[in-house]
Design an enzyme around this catalytic site. Sequence first.
Site, mmCIF file in Angstrom:
data_model
loop_
_atom_site.group_PDB
_atom_site.id
_atom_site.type_symbol
_atom_site.label_atom_id
_atom_site.label_comp_id
_atom_site.label_asym_id
_atom_site.label_seq_id
_atom_site.Cartn_x
_atom_site.Cartn_y
_atom_site.Cartn_z
ATOM 1 N N GLY A 1 0.832 -1.203 0.000
ATOM 2 C CA GLY A 1 0.000 0.000 0.000
ATOM 3 C C GLY A 1 0.862 1.246 0.000
ATOM 4 O O GLY A 1 2.007 1.223 0.471
ATOM 5 N N GLN B 1 2.746 10.042 1.439
ATOM 6 C CA GLN B 1 4.061 9.391 1.507
ATOM 7 C C GLN B 1 4.975 9.805 0.352
ATOM 8 O O GLN B 1 6.181 9.593 0.403
ATOM 9 C CB GLN B 1 3.910 7.863 1.498
ATOM 10 C CG GLN B 1 3.267 7.319 2.763
ATOM 11 C CD GLN B 1 3.145 5.816 2.717
ATOM 12 O OE1 GLN B 1 2.194 5.288 2.175
ATOM 13 N NE2 GLN B 1 4.128 5.120 3.270
ATOM 14 N N CYS C 1 5.713 -0.233 7.117
ATOM 15 C CA CYS C 1 5.318 0.926 6.318
ATOM 16 C C CYS C 1 6.527 1.367 5.503
ATOM 17 O O CYS C 1 7.642 1.390 6.025
ATOM 18 C CB CYS C 1 4.864 2.049 7.256
ATOM 19 S SG CYS C 1 4.370 3.544 6.402
ATOM 20 N N LEU C 2 6.297 1.732 4.238
ATOM 21 C CA LEU C 2 7.415 2.153 3.389
ATOM 22 C C LEU C 2 8.049 3.459 3.896
ATOM 23 O O LEU C 2 9.186 3.756 3.562
ATOM 24 C CB LEU C 2 6.950 2.318 1.938
ATOM 25 C CG LEU C 2 6.502 1.004 1.263
ATOM 26 C CD1 LEU C 2 5.966 1.280 -0.133
ATOM 27 C CD2 LEU C 2 7.645 -0.003 1.213
ATOM 28 N N HIS D 1 -4.703 1.037 7.546
ATOM 29 C CA HIS D 1 -3.358 1.629 7.634
ATOM 30 C C HIS D 1 -3.222 2.802 6.643
ATOM 31 O O HIS D 1 -2.789 3.889 7.019
ATOM 32 C CB HIS D 1 -2.327 0.531 7.352
ATOM 33 C CG HIS D 1 -0.905 0.995 7.288
ATOM 34 N ND1 HIS D 1 0.079 0.531 8.135
ATOM 35 C CD2 HIS D 1 -0.282 1.880 6.449
ATOM 36 C CE1 HIS D 1 1.228 1.129 7.835
ATOM 37 N NE2 HIS D 1 1.043 1.938 6.811
ATOM 38 N N GLU D 2 -3.614 2.576 5.392
ATOM 39 C CA GLU D 2 -3.440 3.610 4.359
ATOM 40 C C GLU D 2 -4.325 4.828 4.624
ATOM 41 O O GLU D 2 -3.909 5.967 4.421
ATOM 42 C CB GLU D 2 -3.736 3.049 2.964
ATOM 43 C CG GLU D 2 -2.796 1.946 2.497
ATOM 44 C CD GLU D 2 -1.335 2.263 2.690
ATOM 45 O OE1 GLU D 2 -0.930 3.430 2.495
ATOM 46 O OE2 GLU D 2 -0.589 1.354 3.059
ATOM 47 N N HIS E 1 -2.918 7.267 6.987
ATOM 48 C CA HIS E 1 -1.903 8.167 6.410
ATOM 49 C C HIS E 1 -2.540 9.496 5.994
ATOM 50 O O HIS E 1 -1.911 10.544 6.066
ATOM 51 C CB HIS E 1 -1.258 7.538 5.168
ATOM 52 C CG HIS E 1 -0.080 6.655 5.468
ATOM 53 N ND1 HIS E 1 1.077 7.129 6.024
ATOM 54 C CD2 HIS E 1 0.124 5.331 5.264
ATOM 55 C CE1 HIS E 1 1.950 6.132 6.151
ATOM 56 N NE2 HIS E 1 1.395 5.027 5.703
HETATM 57 NI NI NI Z 1 2.310 3.139 5.615
#
Ligand code: NI
Length: 182
Positions: free
Chosen positions: A46, A51, A94-95, A136-137, A140
Amino acid sequence: MALLKILEVPHPLLKKKSEKIEVITDELRKTLNDMLETMYAAPGVGLAAPQIGLLKRMVVIDVSRENEPKKPYKMINPVIIDHGENLVVHDEGCLSVPEQYAPVERFETVTVEYLDENSKKQVLHADGLLSICIQHELEHLEGILFIDHLSKIKKDMIIRRVEKERRWKNSHQDKSNHQEEE
Ligand code: NI
């Protein structure tokens, strides 16, 4: 398509709330494709627009396994309109918090409403990893990261680890560039 730079903690844009998208332009559609490509390359399941430094309410998700056909979702202005009662705990990463994982509690099932890239309203009932990933997304877009669910001690430790790793990588890269110049 192009690979985008993914912001990492403690970048201040990751803490900001994203704005609702009023018009879905070709430029946004292109950005969604770039986000998917960036997510696949990372690799991740995701990626949310903040991000990549874009404070707009859109995310891409694909939780399909390596040996399965790809199943990408592009969600614009997504909202969780319902959720089940059961909670599940899953190790999340998470990236923007590279190579760090910690257990987070989420709803087992959610119903999300969003616009697809053709401005068509979609309603999706999700469970398993897809449900966790959606929650989660979407956080963000509120400037919330999975590490915000942890104790301050644990969260600070994770951020310090990410910073340390980044410093090491940067100094390592400087050295190898220097050697190439020689
Ligand atoms: Ni993330």
